[in-house]
Design an enzyme around this catalytic site. Structure first.
Site, mmCIF file in Angstrom:
data_model
loop_
_atom_site.group_PDB
_atom_site.id
_atom_site.type_symbol
_atom_site.label_atom_id
_atom_site.label_comp_id
_atom_site.label_asym_id
_atom_site.label_seq_id
_atom_site.Cartn_x
_atom_site.Cartn_y
_atom_site.Cartn_z
ATOM 1 N N LYS A 482 5.569 -33.740 13.068
ATOM 2 C CA LYS A 482 5.187 -32.216 13.351
ATOM 3 C C LYS A 482 3.837 -32.078 13.618
ATOM 4 O O LYS A 482 3.061 -33.267 13.386
ATOM 5 C CB LYS A 482 5.555 -31.344 12.053
ATOM 6 N N ARG A 581 7.782 -22.547 -1.414
ATOM 7 C CA ARG A 581 7.416 -22.278 0.146
ATOM 8 C C ARG A 581 8.685 -21.750 0.662
ATOM 9 O O ARG A 581 8.933 -20.620 0.947
ATOM 10 C CB ARG A 581 6.984 -23.268 0.711
ATOM 11 N N TYR A 708 -30.463 -27.410 16.145
ATOM 12 C CA TYR A 708 -30.795 -25.760 15.907
ATOM 13 C C TYR A 708 -31.496 -25.463 14.617
ATOM 14 O O TYR A 708 -31.044 -26.005 13.589
ATOM 15 C CB TYR A 708 -29.305 -25.201 15.884
ATOM 16 N N MET A 757 -22.053 -27.399 18.985
ATOM 17 C CA MET A 757 -20.657 -27.260 19.676
ATOM 18 C C MET A 757 -20.155 -28.663 19.900
ATOM 19 O O MET A 757 -19.070 -29.098 19.890
ATOM 20 C CB MET A 757 -20.507 -26.382 20.798
HETATM 21 C C1 LIG Z 1 4.981 -32.722 6.276
HETATM 22 C C2 LIG Z 1 6.130 -33.141 5.465
HETATM 23 C C3 LIG Z 1 6.559 -34.400 4.672
HETATM 24 C C4 LIG Z 1 5.591 -35.571 5.142
HETATM 25 O O1 LIG Z 1 4.458 -35.447 4.103
HETATM 26 P P1 LIG Z 1 3.373 -36.721 3.884
HETATM 27 O O2 LIG Z 1 2.790 -36.274 2.691
HETATM 28 O O3 LIG Z 1 2.647 -36.538 5.187
HETATM 29 O O4 LIG Z 1 4.247 -37.934 3.565
HETATM 30 C C5 LIG Z 1 7.632 -34.640 4.416
HETATM 31 N N1 LIG Z 1 8.609 -33.500 4.143
HETATM 32 C C6 LIG Z 1 8.256 -32.111 4.388
HETATM 33 C C7 LIG Z 1 9.265 -31.050 4.256
HETATM 34 C C8 LIG Z 1 6.896 -32.170 5.081
HETATM 35 O O5 LIG Z 1 6.914 -30.842 5.632
#
Ligand SMILES: *Cc1c(COP(=O)(O)O)cnc(C)c1O
Length: 813
Positions: A482, A581, A708, A757
């Site tokens: 993802k 969630r 800066y 930046m």
């Molecule tokens: C991102 C995610 C993972 C992976 O988690 P890690 O801590 O990076 O191993 C597993 N399950 C779900 C539902 C996630 O959203």
């Protein structure tokens, strides 16, 4: 494929020693690529240089339990052996048997050039309309074709396979296992001709493939091809394509300079917009059009599909060079055909002045006449300057009409200052691989950014294997890719994981999954946030949604009905166990089960997510979640009457709670090299490096200030290195003013003053560091975890914050 060891031995008349009931789904011939040891057999393939049996030991060390080999090795124990007379012949027989069990439509592609491109383009044009299987990469040989055919599964509707030969007699063997319904003969060139006496022999050999083909699609520009195909196959449906008007499918004159090209198909006209107009690309596109026509796509669909094709393997890449030069780089291979293609290709650019850099061909043919032909061709191209490299071609320098310079090696050319004088020209780089002509490209390329995020794919594989070693062999693994693979890149990572047989991929949004599919990823993909507007593309691209509420379930089902989907569509149920969630609540079980009953869906998996797997202080809570999951998923399975996969562990979960691995685990940050468990972490490799270089070094004194708002005022004379990354690249501004460090030469130096930046300043004291030296934002020292601490966050956020403008580079051994 899916056979027991007993079946395999029976079909191929091999000798089985050991267990006849082991299920085999993959055959691997390179022990380095073994990623999953369950359901995989290792085959020892002898090659000219090597006996594959040398690698049996390393395959066994990786957990492989089934070995296919010409000999049983005495010292290797507890293994099931399939002993064969000839390993390659075994694969061919096996593939032939496997293929005979299915009745998918088949397309077979042969020819000297363009096989892979035509295959990939066809795949991209077809996969949305048919469940399509294709040869991976350019698997087309005596070994590659059978391995490709073994990928066929029951659901496949079309298979597209490449078939290549390098010696006389080889096609006969391949044709025996595979003669496609639609046969394609792409361009015939001189590339492989060394083993063949004549062009005619080569063509005759290739067209053996079409023995049982109903339709033959071929490049008819070559007179010999046209004649031989007409002679042998007049009883088939023949479709010739090419530039000559006599072809059934041809391109109308004027294609070089018009905006669209006009294609004639048996007298019918079709306008197609094209971006790239070298003859090779266009004739490959014609081959694709011919197949699409044959499969009855209408013209509008064909135009749309052709329009979407990108150059798959951009052999000829064009990049901006320094001093307004344009570099056309082809350091892939060098033979007369590819030289002609390059000369064609550069015609589309309108640079007035042109330079050629050309090396020895290393063809082993009569050098004198070869270079005479090369010079004749080159003299027609109005190059102003020609640089020749190598001891053969330089002897023919007098044949070239342009101003010609000669060098023995590529380095010699780079070290001469001649290249530095070229300005506003097109520079064609054409070199045999051995000359590493890409060094010239690096020398002349306009460097936009010295900053890179380097991803080591082998380290990712290693880290996956470390996690796998904590699991039962049969436990599946989903890789979470993802958010642009945690910031590391889109399909590149997924493609690598697919190649290593990952079972599942997980993305956050449908777009990410669609992107993977468009790039040829066929592994199952779970979408965690299926938004309502994306249901349609989820279905079109065969993605599998996470369903977390009755509302989503009903809406998604409506879409399935609307689309008239008549197979049970795979979905994944997310259940709430403590994260709060997304997910179904236990109280919803009865309604959920009832709702599912009337739907045409298949629950592929039931899963939940641990909120605190990486936090040992919350172990008790985690155990509560695990217990809750056991009960929740158990009730669902009972109600469903079948057993979907169950999974709850993320990377930290694998390291700490592997008793709860169920059927699958979901790895994410662990791939990158992060684990909260020291015993696991010490075996992991850092897979990501964020690096840049020193732009400038300045000496500052007491009374000066840096950056800066004059936030840094040195207490003594010191040196400051300016580094070209800033908060726009993803370096948080809060790590300025000595809160964070960077690594140079393996040592840490503080970031001083405010982060800007696009830049920041580092106090390097009196360390003898030079401008242009490498600066590590994170890699080994500081590590990603250390850097995350500077930033007051976690590695996940660091990675996903590295801005898209930072170039991702993938290294693979
Ligand atoms: C991102 C995610 C993972 C992976 O988690 P890690 O801590 O990076 O191993 C597993 N399950 C779900 C539902 C996630 O959203």
């Amino acid at each position: 494929m899916n056979y027991t060891t007993g079946q395999i031995a029976e079909f191929t008349e091999a000798n089985l020693i050991g267990d006849s009931q082991i299920i085999i789904k993959n055959i691997e011939f390179d022990s380095r690529n073994i990623y999953s040891w369950t359901e995989t057999a290792f085959i020892a393939i002898p090659t000219a240089k090597n006996s594959g049996e040398k690698y049996i030991q390393s395959a066994v060390e990786k957990g492989i339990q089934v070995i296919i080999s010409e000999h049983q090795l005495p010292h290797v124990e507890n293994i099931t052996w399939i002993i064969v007379d000839d390993a390659v012949q075994f694969l061919q027989r096996f593939a032939k048997y496997h293929l005979s069990r299915f009745n998918l439509r088949t397309v077979g592609i042969t020819g000297s050039n363009g096989k892979t491109i035509v295959k990939e383009w066809l795949y991209r044009s077809l996969f949305q309309s048919f469940v399509t299987v294709k040869s991976p990469k350019s698997f087309n040989s005596q070994l590659g074709l059978p391995l490709s055919l073994l990928q066929i599964k029951g659901q496949h509707e079309i298979g597209i396979f490449e078939v290549g030969i390098s010696k006389p007699g080889e096609m006969k063997k391949l044709e025996d296992i595979f003669s496609p319904e639609i046969g394609i003969l792409t361009h015939i060139g001189s590339a492989h001709s060394a083993n063949f006496e004549s062009e005619e022999q080569l063509i005759n050999e290739k067209i053996v493939l079409f023995k049982d083909s109903k339709t033959i699609i071929f490049n008819g520009d070559n007179d010999a091809v046209l004649k031989l195909i007409d002679e042998h196959f007049s009883d088939r449906k023949l479709i010739s394509y090419g530039f000559k008007e006599r072809n059934d499918l041809s391109i109308k004159d004027g294609w070089l300079h018009s905006k669209e090209i006009t294609v004639q198909y048996f007298g019918e006209s079709l306008s197609i917009p094209v971006r790239q107009r070298d003859e090779a690309t266009l004739s490959n596109a014609l081959a694709v059009i011919a197949v699409l026509k044959e499969l009855k796509f209408d013209n509008a669909a064909i135009v749309e599909k052709i329009n979407l094709l990108k150059s798959v393997e951009m052999r000829l890449e064009s990049v901006d060079g320094v001093r307004k030069n344009l570099l056309i780089n082809d350091s892939y291979n060098l033979d007369l055909d590819s030289l002609i293609i390059s000369y064609q290709f550069i015609k589309q650019y309108n640079k007035k002045k042109k330079t050629l850099i050309l090396t020895d061909f290393l063809e082993g043919k009569d050098a004198g006449s070869l270079y005479q032909t090369v010079a004749n061709l080159t003299n027609l191209q109005d190059f102003g300057t020609v640089f020749l490299i190598g001891d053969e071609i330089t002897q023919s320098a007098h044949l070239f009409e342009a101003e010609t310079f000669t060098f023995q090696t590529t380095e010699e050319l780079i070290h001469s200052t001649l290249l530095n004088q070229i300005e506003d020209e097109l520079i064609l780089l054409k070199g045999a691989r051995r000359f590493e002509i890409e060094k010239v490209k690096n020398h002349l390329e306009l460097q936009k950014h010295d900053t890179v995020l380097e991803v080591n794919l082998n380290a990712i594989l290693h880290n996956i294997n470390v996690h796998k070693s904590l699991l039962k062999p049969e436990t599946k693994m989903m890789a979470m890719v993802k958010a642009y693979s945690y910031g590391l890149g889109g399909y590149e990572i997924a493609e690598f994981l697919q190649h290593h047989h990952i079972d599942y991929l997980g993305v956050a949004y449908a777009d990410e999954g669609v992107d993977l599919r468009k790039n040829g990823i066929t592994t199952p993909v779970m979408v965690m946030n299926p938004e309502q507007h994306s249901y349609s593309s989820i279905i079109d691209y065969n993605l599998e949604p996470e369903i977390y509420s009755l509302r989503v379930l009903r809406l998604f089902n409506e879409q399935l009905i609307q689309k008239g989907i008549d197979r049970r569509y795979p979905i994944h149920l997310k259940v709430e166990t403590g994260m709060h969630r997304l997910g179904f609540k236990q109280s919803e079980i009865p309604e959920l089960l009832q709702t599912l009953q009337g739907m045409n869906v298949k629950v592929e998996s039931i899963f939940s997510h641990l909120s605190s797997a990486d936090d040992l202080l919350e172990k008790e809570f985690t155990f509560d979640q695990l217990t809750e999951f056991e009960a929740f998923s158990g009730k669902l399975i009972l109600g469903l009457g079948y057993k979907p996969l169950r999974h709850i562990l993320n990377s930290a979960g694998i390291a700490t709670y592997c008793d709860y691995q169920y059927d699958m685990v979901r790895i994410g940050i662990g791939m990158v090299g992060i684990s909260p468990v020291p015993e696991v972490s010490k075996h992991l490799l850092q897979a990501v490096a964020f690096k840049t270089v020193v732009s400038q070094i300045s000496e500052v004194h007491v009374g000066d200030s840096v950056g800066y708002n004059r936030k840094h005022r040195p207490a003594k004379t010191t040196k400051i290195a300016t580094v070209p990354v800033g908060y726009a690249d993803g370096i948080p501004r809060l790590i300025g003013n000595s809160r964070g460090n960077v690594g140079i030469r393996g040592k840490l130096f503080p970031i001083v003053g405010n982060v800007c930046m696009d830049m920041m300043m580092v106090d390097i004291g009196d360390e003898p560091i030079a401008e242009g030296e490498e600066v590590v934002i994170f890699n080994e020292n500081p590590s990603l975890s250390q850097f995350a601490i500077y930033c007051n966050t976690i590695p996940y956020e660091v990675l996903t914050s590295v801005s898209r403008r930072v170039k991702r580079i993938y290294i693979k051994k």
